[in-house]
Motif scaffolding. Structure first.
Motif, PDB file in Angstrom:
ATOM      1  N   ASN A  86      21.309  21.107 -47.423  1.00 31.29           N
ATOM      2  CA  ASN A  86      22.463  20.334 -46.963  1.00 31.29           C
ATOM      3  C   ASN A  86      23.593  20.400 -47.984  1.00 31.29           C
ATOM      4  O   ASN A  86      23.636  19.614 -48.937  1.00 31.29           O
ATOM      5  CB  ASN A  86      22.029  18.881 -46.724  1.00 31.29           C
ATOM      6  N   GLN A  87      24.516  21.330 -47.785  1.00 30.40           N
ATOM      7  CA  GLN A  87      25.615  21.513 -48.734  1.00 30.40           C
ATOM      8  C   GLN A  87      26.550  20.314 -48.757  1.00 30.40           C
ATOM      9  O   GLN A  87      27.092  19.946 -49.807  1.00 30.40           O
ATOM     10  CB  GLN A  87      26.396  22.785 -48.396  1.00 30.40           C
ATOM     11  N   ASP A  88      26.760  19.681 -47.607  1.00 33.42           N
ATOM     12  CA  ASP A  88      27.634  18.500 -47.562  1.00 33.42           C
ATOM     13  C   ASP A  88      27.065  17.388 -48.434  1.00 33.42           C
ATOM     14  O   ASP A  88      27.808  16.687 -49.135  1.00 33.42           O
ATOM     15  CB  ASP A  88      27.799  18.001 -46.124  1.00 33.42           C
ATOM     16  N   VAL A 107      25.072  17.838 -51.022  1.00 30.23           N
ATOM     17  CA  VAL A 107      25.240  18.308 -52.404  1.00 30.23           C
ATOM     18  C   VAL A 107      26.633  17.959 -52.916  1.00 30.23           C
ATOM     19  O   VAL A 107      26.805  17.432 -54.023  1.00 30.23           O
ATOM     20  CB  VAL A 107      25.020  19.830 -52.497  1.00 30.23           C
ATOM     21  N   ASN A 108      27.644  18.240 -52.089  1.00 35.45           N
ATOM     22  CA  ASN A 108      29.036  17.964 -52.474  1.00 35.45           C
ATOM     23  C   ASN A 108      29.285  16.478 -52.666  1.00 35.45           C
ATOM     24  O   ASN A 108      29.990  16.061 -53.604  1.00 35.45           O
ATOM     25  CB  ASN A 108      29.988  18.523 -51.419  1.00 35.45           C
ATOM     26  N   GLU A 109      28.726  15.676 -51.772  1.00 29.15           N
ATOM     27  CA  GLU A 109      28.908  14.228 -51.865  1.00 29.15           C
ATOM     28  C   GLU A 109      28.266  13.670 -53.134  1.00 29.15           C
ATOM     29  O   GLU A 109      28.863  12.851 -53.838  1.00 29.15           O
ATOM     30  CB  GLU A 109      28.311  13.551 -50.637  1.00 29.15           C
ATOM     31  N   GLU A 140      27.729  15.289 -55.852  1.00 30.11           N
ATOM     32  CA  GLU A 140      28.518  15.788 -56.985  1.00 30.11           C
ATOM     33  C   GLU A 140      29.738  14.915 -57.222  1.00 30.11           C
ATOM     34  O   GLU A 140      30.073  14.584 -58.370  1.00 30.11           O
ATOM     35  CB  GLU A 140      28.949  17.236 -56.716  1.00 30.11           C
ATOM     36  N   ARG A 141      30.411  14.517 -56.144  1.00 25.93           N
ATOM     37  CA  ARG A 141      31.578  13.639 -56.273  1.00 25.93           C
ATOM     38  C   ARG A 141      31.168  12.279 -56.843  1.00 25.93           C
ATOM     39  O   ARG A 141      31.840  11.733 -57.717  1.00 25.93           O
ATOM     40  CB  ARG A 141      32.253  13.445 -54.908  1.00 25.93           C
ATOM     41  N   LYS A 178      30.208  12.234 -60.725  1.00 18.31           N
ATOM     42  CA  LYS A 178      31.340  12.319 -61.658  1.00 18.31           C
ATOM     43  C   LYS A 178      31.835  10.921 -62.024  1.00 18.31           C
ATOM     44  O   LYS A 178      32.122  10.630 -63.191  1.00 18.31           O
ATOM     45  CB  LYS A 178      32.468  13.147 -61.042  1.00 18.31           C
ATOM     46  N   ALA A 213      18.674  19.786 -51.497  1.00 12.54           N
ATOM     47  CA  ALA A 213      19.955  19.791 -52.215  1.00 12.54           C
ATOM     48  C   ALA A 213      19.949  20.628 -53.484  1.00 12.54           C
ATOM     49  O   ALA A 213      20.896  20.553 -54.278  1.00 12.54           O
ATOM     50  CB  ALA A 213      20.343  18.350 -52.555  1.00 12.54           C
ATOM     51  N   GLY A 266      21.512  19.000 -57.145  1.00 10.71           N
ATOM     52  CA  GLY A 266      21.713  17.906 -56.203  1.00 10.71           C
ATOM     53  C   GLY A 266      20.612  16.867 -56.330  1.00 10.71           C
ATOM     54  O   GLY A 266      20.870  15.659 -56.295  1.00 10.71           O
ATOM     55  N   ASN A 269      21.231  14.866 -59.464  1.00 10.72           N
ATOM     56  CA  ASN A 269      22.317  13.906 -59.312  1.00 10.72           C
ATOM     57  C   ASN A 269      21.860  12.657 -58.565  1.00 10.72           C
ATOM     58  O   ASN A 269      22.227  11.529 -58.927  1.00 10.72           O
ATOM     59  CB  ASN A 269      23.500  14.548 -58.581  1.00 10.72           C
TER      60      ASN A 269
END
Length: 223
Positions: free
Chosen positions: A34-36, A38-40, A42-43, A46, A97, A101, A104
């Motif tokens: 699930n790339q979405d 992973v991106n979430e 990551e955000r 941070k 992830a 991911g 995180n």
């Protein structure tokens, strides 16, 4: 005679219903990367790392009360989102992830100290993924210690430390069976406790050099 026929019929029915070997295999739902997600994560991480560190940049202008309020807001908001993710996917493993991911997700659960019940819930599911080699065993050790301390128990692997303010030296909080701790750490791929505490000590001393120099301490005390 009738009774004999009834027994034969029941026996035939039972034989007909006997499970085939293939039926015994558990049908596992396929996990799709699930790339979405992973991106979430990551955000989110941070911001999490800003809150988990000492004030930097614009955050230096905040008062201690404002800074603590900011940190509490970040960790509380993130925990609610993590709970939603957990309820949907369970523990976020490598298959869902990737290693980063998964890390995180774990890291932000570590920082959900205001809700140890949630941390414990995640810990149980993480153990299942570790056993399947779908999660990091070292990270699992960190979460074990976090949960144990947050629920009034002694930690097992010595990952949670505090500092002697007179020397800057790190030492583990409330550790169980310290004589055998390195055996337990090795089983999870963690370095010996003395090396780990020295690393923490050096990092702590570097971040607080001015404070210790005023006390006449020019180098950290190591094990």
């Amino acid at each position: 005679m009738k009774k004999t026929l009834q027994i034969l019929v029941i026996g035939i029915l039972l034989l007909g219903c006997k499970e085939k070997p293939s039926d015994k295999k558990e049908i596992q739902e396929e996990i799709i990367f699930n790339q979405d997600l992973v991106n979430e994560l990551e955000r989110m991480v941070k911001i999490d790392q800003i809150a988990a560190s000492v004030p930097q940049g614009k955050y230096k202008k905040l008062t201690l009360k404002q800074w603590n309020s900011f940190k509490d807001s970040v960790f509380t908001t993130h925990q609610k989102k993590l709970k939603q993710i957990f309820n949907t996917y369970g523990f976020v493993g490598f298959d869902l992830a990737g290693e980063n991911g998964s890390k995180n997700f774990w890291l932000m659960v570590q920082h959900s100290d205001h809700n140890p019940d949630f941390q414990l819930e995640v810990l149980k599911k993480m153990k299942l993924e570790v056993d399947k080699k779908n999660a990091n065993p070292s990270n699992y050790g960190y979460l074990v210690d976090r949960v144990y301390l947050n629920t009034g128990k002694k930690q097992v692997f010595g990952t949670q430390a505090t500092y002697n303010t007179k020397t800057g030296q790190a030492y583990p909080k409330n550790l169980s069976d310290s004589l055998n701790v390195n055996q337990r750490r090795k089983a999870l791929g963690l370095k010996p406790l003395e090396m780990y505490l020295n690393d923490l000590t050096k990092m702590h001393f570097e971040m607080n050099q001015e404070y210790y120099r005023k006390k006449g301490i020019v180098k950290p005390k190591l094990y």
